[in-house]
Motif scaffolding. Structure first.
Motif, short mmCIF file in Angstrom:
data_model
loop_
_atom_site.label_atom_id
_atom_site.label_comp_id
_atom_site.label_asym_id
_atom_site.label_seq_id
_atom_site.Cartn_x
_atom_site.Cartn_y
_atom_site.Cartn_z
N SER A 1 43.84 -2.68 -18.22
CA SER A 1 44.20 -1.50 -18.40
C SER A 1 45.01 -0.91 -17.73
O SER A 1 46.13 -0.06 -17.81
CB SER A 1 43.22 -1.01 -19.09
OG SER A 1 43.80 0.99 -19.18
N GLN A 2 44.50 -0.69 -16.17
CA GLN A 2 45.22 -0.47 -15.31
C GLN A 2 46.70 -0.62 -14.55
O GLN A 2 47.62 0.20 -14.40
CB GLN A 2 44.21 0.04 -14.23
CG GLN A 2 43.04 0.93 -14.37
CD GLN A 2 42.15 1.27 -12.74
OE1 GLN A 2 41.99 1.32 -12.40
NE2 GLN A 2 41.07 -0.46 -13.20
N ASP B 1 34.80 -5.51 -17.32
CA ASP B 1 35.65 -5.20 -16.12
C ASP B 1 36.62 -5.86 -15.97
O ASP B 1 37.36 -5.20 -15.54
CB ASP B 1 34.74 -6.53 -14.26
CG ASP B 1 33.45 -5.57 -14.38
OD1 ASP B 1 32.86 -4.69 -14.80
OD2 ASP B 1 32.84 -6.45 -13.92
N ARG C 1 38.65 -5.75 -18.92
CA ARG C 1 39.22 -4.68 -19.67
C ARG C 1 40.00 -3.56 -18.76
O ARG C 1 41.14 -3.47 -18.55
CB ARG C 1 38.79 -4.50 -20.67
CG ARG C 1 38.91 -4.52 -22.10
CD ARG C 1 38.11 -3.81 -23.37
NE ARG C 1 37.23 -3.73 -22.84
CZ ARG C 1 35.72 -4.53 -23.11
NH1 ARG C 1 36.78 -6.15 -24.19
NH2 ARG C 1 34.79 -4.46 -23.59
N TYR C 2 39.22 -3.21 -17.77
CA TYR C 2 39.37 -1.97 -16.76
C TYR C 2 40.46 -2.33 -16.32
O TYR C 2 41.63 -1.51 -16.46
CB TYR C 2 38.06 -1.85 -16.65
CG TYR C 2 37.99 -0.54 -15.47
CD1 TYR C 2 38.90 1.16 -15.83
CD2 TYR C 2 37.58 -0.71 -14.46
CE1 TYR C 2 38.70 1.85 -15.14
CE2 TYR C 2 37.00 0.59 -13.36
CZ TYR C 2 38.15 1.53 -13.44
OH TYR C 2 37.99 2.92 -12.82
N GLU D 1 49.08 0.20 -16.97
CA GLU D 1 49.73 2.05 -16.36
C GLU D 1 50.59 1.27 -15.21
O GLU D 1 51.48 2.40 -14.64
CB GLU D 1 48.28 3.02 -15.91
CG GLU D 1 46.92 2.91 -17.64
CD GLU D 1 45.60 3.59 -17.23
OE1 GLU D 1 45.92 4.04 -16.12
OE2 GLU D 1 45.31 3.24 -17.47
N SER E 1 42.33 7.38 -15.33
CA SER E 1 42.63 5.75 -16.62
C SER E 1 42.55 6.39 -18.01
O SER E 1 40.97 6.73 -18.21
CB SER E 1 42.56 4.80 -16.08
OG SER E 1 42.45 3.51 -16.66
N PRO E 2 42.70 6.53 -18.84
CA PRO E 2 42.27 6.33 -20.42
C PRO E 2 40.83 5.02 -20.20
O PRO E 2 40.55 5.35 -21.21
CB PRO E 2 43.41 5.66 -21.43
CG PRO E 2 44.96 6.43 -20.69
CD PRO E 2 44.45 5.65 -19.25
N ALA E 3 41.31 3.88 -19.90
CA ALA E 3 39.89 3.04 -20.05
C ALA E 3 38.92 3.43 -18.88
O ALA E 3 37.84 2.70 -19.42
CB ALA E 3 40.37 2.02 -18.88
N VAL E 4 39.07 4.80 -18.31
CA VAL E 4 37.66 4.66 -17.11
C VAL E 4 36.35 4.91 -18.39
O VAL E 4 35.03 4.99 -17.20
CB VAL E 4 38.10 5.60 -16.19
CG1 VAL E 4 37.97 7.15 -16.96
CG2 VAL E 4 37.17 5.04 -15.20
N ASN F 1 38.97 5.44 -10.10
CA ASN F 1 39.97 6.06 -10.91
C ASN F 1 40.09 7.15 -12.21
O ASN F 1 38.98 7.07 -12.78
CB ASN F 1 40.69 5.16 -11.59
CG ASN F 1 42.07 5.21 -12.27
OD1 ASN F 1 41.82 6.99 -12.73
ND2 ASN F 1 42.73 3.55 -12.37
N TYR G 1 34.81 2.02 -19.62
CA TYR G 1 34.39 1.56 -18.35
C TYR G 1 32.91 1.93 -17.53
O TYR G 1 32.13 1.15 -17.28
CB TYR G 1 35.76 1.27 -16.76
CG TYR G 1 34.20 0.83 -15.59
CD1 TYR G 1 34.15 -0.99 -15.34
CD2 TYR G 1 34.15 1.60 -15.03
CE1 TYR G 1 33.38 -1.37 -14.67
CE2 TYR G 1 33.68 0.78 -13.88
CZ TYR G 1 33.54 -0.40 -12.97
OH TYR G 1 32.12 -1.02 -12.33
#
Ligand code: SF4
Ligand code: SF4
Lengths: 384, 429
Positions: free
Chosen positions: B174-175, B168, B170-171, B178, A135-138, A132, A141
């Motif tokens: 979070s997606q 993992d 959390r990732y 979205e 994503s703001p989370a990438v 991804n 991660y």
């Protein structure tokens, strides 16, 4: 060493088994460790920061006969997966203490766990690199995944990766990548002075020695190569695309040039020049490296990028390198390359860029048919 | 006079069991496909999704109708329509070595069977639940390219540690958040979290029922074939999960199979061998392939293919109190596809032991390297390390060109003949 001596040294080095090269490096370093990375990318700087030798595991080429691995992997699986496993069975990577695989394709993923099962005493890590890109989370991660690798190395080898050491290694590899970029830029300008197999040899050798050593070679080459005398010929400037994992035999690269091409860009050995710009910016080093994977990676079939279409990166490469055509060179059975071929080909056709498809296997040894195909293609282009 | 193994084999017949499960599954799946074919005209937003470890509950709660290109591909294969589609895709540049599911789907578009006003509409959004299979990424990139639909990449870290890490989870969560925002944008409606909990409650009931069905095959004889008959349950569990109808379907299925257990009935007139089957089925030759096992009285008591969407027989269930985390857990860990091939050895081993199987059959699929790449190592593990008789045959799940019936039959016959012989010898002792 002058440029020719360096190139000769590199040619010899890459003909040696990975394990032997690792063994030579370790001989003078008690407690030294070597960790090899399966294509396409894994953070060599992190392995380096732990004081180990980062290397690239690129299969057995034409040199190993499959005696065990072909009973594990079926006929419809690419050669590099089998020959990399075979290297293990035949003891040719003895001396390499660990391997890092990542989620480039379904085959590589299965290979990682099969490697671990068959060689339980070897460190095997599998990285899930982010697919991804928006994503703001990438970012968080990606950094966590790199830290996990560092922790695994520390647990296994008792060699910690400190932030300070990683910072330093990132700078070293930034320098190395900058030199490789410079060499590629030089080839774009004067391809007649640096053949593809020469560039390949030095680059591949750089994946077998510490970056401090290869930096010396690269500096020397960058200084000397422009002084070579070679007249530009009337050849077709091409970009090679699709050979990012299994590596084509050197003979095939030679044939490509003999048949009338100058290779001015390629995706061979992509891992050691993965970032298109330095890994810099704010934040601690794990975060920056993770962030760079997401934002500064070279376009590749093994990474999804939702901010661009598949062909965009390739078209950009063609334009930057002032190439006249693309030679698609996927390894036989390589799914990521073969899938991307379709979208890339369509993109090239929209942009009016000619292309040719040349499938290969690392162990192929006759190139006559390929030579004819390339010659015909070149003729049709040059005398159009 | 002693009967020859082959003659005894030929005496086993199918009980002509179709049952309510089969019929009900057909009705439910047709209703869903009917909805799909009306979606475009009715302005109903749709979302393309993959089967493996999917988050169908979330789409449902967001009122985005899920569509599954894999289901379309397999239906075309069963109806013997896949080859012309595959050839169309190959003419367009796809390689004979690419997964034929993708080629059949792209071929469907090239053939005019998918797109605006066609039987299969273009999806409004494309949700690539990247759960294990890398071909998923390619497939949906291509689908997005040809349809122009927005692609959402739901990157699910592969199972590479003992348990999913907090990072993992959390990732993925979070997606998922979205994705909710994207669904809200296309539907113009806010997600009601209580509705998601309700959907997950239905999902939980379906999961429970599916798991109970799969445990019933521990009985001798097993009440259904866990490979060939599971397909009737895979639609409801993977596609319709989260609907009350799917939950009710599984409750009926459990009741029907329990009745069969009570009556001592299985799918064949006689259960002579209990197998575990690994790998997807050859959809273009589903029936013929099944017959090759039926002749020998071989019933699959467990299969790995039936767990691509989720592994529920070992206890995992959705938890409506932790909606997103619970969806993330299924995607990350509780399905076959996101686990390594060697982790699959462990799953199969449990099947062999707890379901009391006599043998393992590996159906190696050219298209699907996720399943197949390295199955030689699997065979090595089961035969050499565990001493489980293992048969490996090769064909494809979508491309009929790779099904060599005579060769496959020979191998199956030779295998069961040897097993039969072993049984006789053991019996004589
Ligand atoms: S050559 Fe292609 S298919 Fe084979 S391991 Fe590399 S990326 Fe995967
Ligand atoms: S490779 Fe296998 S799991 Fe992936 S899309 Fe093809 S058949 Fe499905």
């Amino acid at each position: 060493m002058n440029a020719d001596a360096i190139l000769e040294h590199c040619r010899q080095l890459i003909a040696e088994p990975l394990g032997a090269v690792a063994g030579q490096w370790k001989a003078g370093r008690p407690g030294g460790r070597a960790v090899a990375v399966y294509p396409v990318w894994a953070p060599a700087e992190l392995i380096h920061a732990a004081g180990m030798l980062p290397m690239a595991l690129l299969g057995g080429g034409a040199s190993v006969e499959l005696t065990h691995a072909d009973a594990r992997f079926q006929s419809f699986v690419c050669s590099i997966a089998k020959s990399s496993l075979e290297l293990g069975f035949q003891g040719l990577v003895k001396g390499v203490d660990g391997f890092v695989f990542s989620n480039i394709c379904d085959v590589a993923r299965n290979l990682a766990s099969i490697y671990r099962r068959n060689f339980p005493d070897t460190f095997v890590e599998y990285l899930h690199l982010p697919q991804n890109s928006t994503s703001p989370a990438v970012g968080a991660y990606a950094a966590a995944e790199l830290r996990r690798l560092a922790n695994g190395l520390e647990r296994t080898f008792e060699l910690p990766v400190t932030e300070a050491a990683l910072e330093k290694s990132i700078q070293t590899y930034n320098t190395l990548r900058a030199r490789l970029r410079a060499l590629y830029a030089f080839r774009i300008e004067e391809p007649q002075k640096l053949s593809t197999t020469e560039l390949y040899a030095v680059q591949r050798a750089a994946t077998m020695v510490p970056p401090e050593d290869s930096l010396g070679w690269l500096d020397r080459l960058l200084a000397e190569l422009p002084l070579r005398s070679a007249r530009p010929r009337d050849r077709l400037r091409v970009v090679i695309e699709g050979a990012f994992c299994e590596q084509p035999p050197l003979g095939l690269l030679d044939v490509l040039e003999d048949a009338g091409c100058y290779v001015v860009e390629d995706d061979l050995l992509l891992g050691w020049r993965w970032f298109t710009a330095d890994v810099n910016g704010a934040g601690e080093p794990f975060e920056r490296l993770g962030r760079a994977y997401v934002d500064r990676a070279v376009p590749s079939s093994t990474r999804h990028e939702s901010r661009a279409r598949r062909a965009d990166g390739l078209i950009d490469k063609v334009r930057r390198a002032r190439a006249g055509a693309v030679v698609f060179m996927p390894a036989k059975f390589c799914e990521p390359a073969l899938f991307d071929y379709v979208l890339m080909k369509q993109g090239l056709e929209r942009a009016g860029i000619p292309h040719l498809l040349v499938e290969f296997e690392e162990k192929m040894w006759t190139f006559e048919r390929t030579r004819n195909e390339i010659e015909t293609f070149v003729e049709s282009m040059l005398f159009d | 006079m002693a009967q020859t193994a082959a003659a005894r084999a030929a005496s086993v017949t199918e009980r002509q069991y179709q049952g309510r499960v089969h019929e009900r599954s057909r009705q439910l799946m047709s209703a869903w496909m009917g909805e799909l074919s009306r979606a475009e005209a009715e302005g109903q937003p749709t979302g393309a999704l993959m089967i493996s470890g999917n988050c169908v509950e979330l789409l449902r709660a967001c009122h985005v109708l899920p569509m599954f290109p894999e289901v379309t591909a397999l239906q075309n294969a069963i109806r013997h329509k896949s080859l012309p589609l595959i050839l169309k895709a190959e003419q367009a540049g796809y390689s004979s070595d690419n997964c034929a599911y993708v080629k059949a789907d792209i071929g469907l578009f090239l053939d005019g069977g998918m797109g605006p006003g066609k039987p299969i509409p273009f999806p409004t959004i494309i949700v690539c639940n990247y759960v294990g299979c890398n071909v998923y990424v390619k497939w949906f990139e291509h689908l997005a390219d040809l349809s122009g639909a927005r692609l959402f990449m739901l990157d699910v870290p592969f199972a590479r540690t003992d348990a999913p890490s907090a990072d993992d989870v959390r990732y993925v969560v979070s997606q998922l958040e979205e994705l909710i925002a994207l669904c809200e944008e296309v539907t113009g409606k806010k997600l009601d979290i209580d509705e998601l909990r309700e959907v997950l409650g239905h999902a939980r009931r379906a999961e429970d029922g599916y798991a109970r069905c799969k445990h019933l095959t521990k009985h001798h004889p097993a009440p259904f074939d866990s490979y060939f008959d599971s397909i009737n349950m895979m639609g409801p569990i993977n596609v319709l999960r989260g609907t009350p109808e799917a939950a009710a379907f599984f409750e009926e299925a459990v009741a029907e199979f329990e009745d069969l257990v009570a009556a001592g009935l299985g799918p064949l007139s006689e259960e002579r061998f209990r197998t575990v089957i690994e790998g997807p089925p050859p959809y273009p030759y589903y029936r013929s392939f099944r017959n090759l096992f039926t002749r020998w009285g071989a019933v699959a008591v467990q299969s790995t293919y039936s767990t691509v969407g989720g592994i529920w027989e070992f206890g995992f269930r959705k938890d409506p109190r932790r909606p997103l985390e619970s969806i993330a857990e299924q995607m990350l860990r509780e399905n076959l596809t996101n686990r390594s091939i060697v982790a699959r050895y462990g799953q199969i081993r449990r099947y062999v032991e707890e379901w009391e199987a006599d043998a393992l059959v590996i159906h190696s699929i050219k298209s699907c390297r996720l399943f197949s790449a390295g199955q030689g190592d699997m065979r090595d593990y089961f035969t050499r390390e565990l001493g489980v008789p293992t048969l490996m045959v090769e064909s494809d799940l979508e491309d009929p060109r790779y099904y060599a019936e005579a060769q496959i039959k020979n191998r199956i016959d030779a295998f069961f003949e040897a097993l039969e012989h072993k049984k006789v010898v053991a019996g004589a002792r």
